[in-house]
Design a protein around this motif. Structure first.
Motif, PDB file in Angstrom:
ATOM      1  N   VAL A 101      88.549  91.631   5.165  1.00 27.14           N
ATOM      2  CA  VAL A 101      89.365  92.105   4.188  1.00 27.14           C
ATOM      3  C   VAL A 101      90.522  91.416   4.704  1.00 27.14           C
ATOM      4  CG1 VAL A 101      89.679  93.631   2.766  1.00 27.14           C
ATOM      5  CG2 VAL A 101      87.516  93.984   3.410  1.00 27.14           C
ATOM      6  N   GLN A 105      91.909  88.631   2.219  1.00 25.88           N
ATOM      7  CA  GLN A 105      93.304  89.032   1.237  1.00 25.88           C
ATOM      8  C   GLN A 105      94.297  89.809   2.072  1.00 25.88           C
ATOM      9  OE1 GLN A 105      90.429  91.956  -0.981  1.00 25.88           O
ATOM     10  NE2 GLN A 105      88.545  90.683  -0.654  1.00 25.88           N
ATOM     11  N   SER A 109      95.900  94.348   1.519  1.00 24.60           N
ATOM     12  CA  SER A 109      94.741  94.668   0.476  1.00 24.60           C
ATOM     13  C   SER A 109      94.381  96.050   0.610  1.00 24.60           C
ATOM     14  CB  SER A 109      93.814  93.661   0.449  1.00 24.60           C
ATOM     15  OG  SER A 109      93.610  93.545   1.773  1.00 24.60           O
ATOM     16  N   ALA A 154      85.865  99.538   1.974  1.00 20.71           N
ATOM     17  CA  ALA A 154      86.732  98.390   2.409  1.00 20.71           C
ATOM     18  C   ALA A 154      85.222  97.162   1.950  1.00 20.71           C
ATOM     19  CB  ALA A 154      86.834  98.886   3.875  1.00 20.71           C
ATOM     20  N   MET A 157      85.033  95.818  -0.870  1.00 19.12           N
ATOM     21  CA  MET A 157      85.967  94.723  -0.869  1.00 19.12           C
ATOM     22  C   MET A 157      85.334  93.120  -0.595  1.00 19.12           C
ATOM     23  SD  MET A 157      89.572  96.949  -0.221  1.00 19.12           S
ATOM     24  CE  MET A 157      90.469  96.006  -0.642  1.00 19.12           C
ATOM     25  N   VAL A 158      84.615  92.753   0.222  1.00 15.32           N
ATOM     26  CA  VAL A 158      85.059  92.107   1.085  1.00 15.32           C
ATOM     27  C   VAL A 158      84.030  90.960  -0.338  1.00 15.32           C
ATOM     28  CG1 VAL A 158      82.994  90.718   2.259  1.00 15.32           C
ATOM     29  CG2 VAL A 158      84.101  92.650   3.169  1.00 15.32           C
TER      30      VAL A 158
END
Ligand code: DON
Length: 346
Positions: A101, A105, A109, A154, A157-158
């Protein structure tokens, strides 16, 4: 988070900043192979701890399994014991999904959505979720991606248009760090999927509190799958060495993570990698590390080596007993503690 943990986090980042110049292990009285062999001999008959059993498949893993691997930042490999048998990677995967992540990002992030503070609680604490909820809106959240709530967030969030697309990225990142194609241990995945109601509750709460933006069920499923990836001690040591070598796998020479993202990943490992025992571990070894309930632990001596030990019996905090002892001995023998700075010129 309480003030001394924050101070510790800062100390970690400052302490690690000076070590990237060294590329290999400095000349020591003990060679890496001697250190690995000595730890294997010393702990091979130690019987402390107990396999995790809240995931039924983990209780069935051979408690005698004991393998040690050390991979230097320039790709040399040293091993002892069983380095072929695979166990499930479990929470060690949290490091690599966090790193993915951050790679995609940026460092902010994770810091802004999840936080990078130790919770001081067990890895699956729901009380920790409730207490951080209180400070939402009063600055960055005070969670981290190495405990279950932060890790499930997390994983959510991928980026990717479908569950398969996200999964291919997650397994691909793990493959690149390990330097080979890894597969999911289906018995562990099924066993954990059948019994992970607590993680489902955590996923739903993380959606309710804004850490997960949508589809918490997919996040929990992909998180469960990533925890079920099969790895042996050499895979884990190569993954750790990728972090020791500024984000490039030193065996395959493939760049996995930008070098400027690595210190942030290591800082979270240092403050939260062994959960509520992270402070004790750091005090003894100085090494950013991460444990998994499958029995593996990885540790990173930045610029020098990555090390991994697999031994399933765990202590009360959920960390492998033999892995902690063996890694501490080996690192101490090789001068792996990043806080033990040498005088300039010596
Ligand atoms: O979610 C869980 O409970 C497991 N899949 C991972 C927990 C874990 O490995 C904690 N580590 N020491």
């Amino acid at each position: 988070m309480n003030r001394h943990v924050k101070t510790l986090a800062l100390a970690c980042v400052v302490g690690l900043a000076g070590v990237h110049a060294a590329v290999t292990i400095d000349a020591q009285a003990t060679s890496p192979q001697q250190a690995v062999d000595a730890a294997f001999a010393k702990y091979k008959n130690l019987k402390e701890g107990k396999n995790a059993d809240y995931i039924p498949a983990l209780a069935k893993v051979d408690s005698n399994l004991f393998g040690i691997a050390l991979v230097t930042a320039d790709g040399k490999v040293y091993t002892a014991g069983d380095i072929k048998t695979e166990v499930s990677i479990q929470s060690i995967s949290k490091v690599f999904t966090m790193a993915q992540v951050i790679q995609e990002q940026g460092l902010d992030s994770i810091a802004n959505r999840i936080g990078v503070d130790a919770t001081g609680a067990r890895f699956n604490s729901i009380i920790a979720v409730e207490s951080v909820k209180v400070v939402q809106g009063a600055g960055a959240p005070e969670m981290n991606p190495l405990v279950n709530p932060g890790a499930i967030s997390a994983t959510s969030m991928v980026s990717g248009g479908s569950s398969d697309a996200v999964w291919n990225k997650i397994i691909g990142f793990h493959n690149d760090a390990a330097g080979r194609q890894l597969t999911v241990l289906q018995d562990v995945y099924k066993s954990e999927s059948d019994t992970n109601q607590r993680n489902q509750a955590i996923g739903a709460l993380m959606l309710a509190y804004g850490y997960i933006k949508s589809n918490w069920q997919q996040a929990v499923d992909l998180y469960t799958r990533q925890c079920s990836i099969g790895v042996n001690a050499k895979d884990l040591a190569t993954m750790a060495a990728t972090l020791a070598a500024n984000g490039t796998n030193p065996v395959t020479n493939k760049k996995v993570l930008d070098a400027d993202k690595v210190p942030g990943v290591l800082a979270v490992m240092a403050t939260a990698g062994l959960y509520d025992d992270s402070g004790k571990w750091l005090y003894r070894t100085g090494l950013p590390a991460k444990s998994g309930v499958g029995g593996g632990i990885i540790a990173v001596s930045p610029g020098k080596f990555g090390i991994a030990v697999i031994s399933p019996p765990l202590d009360d905090a959920g960390n492998s007993v033999r892995a902690q002892k063996a890694i501490a001995d080996i690192s101490n023998a090789l001068g792996g503690n990043p806080y033990a700075a040498k005088k300039a010129g010596s």
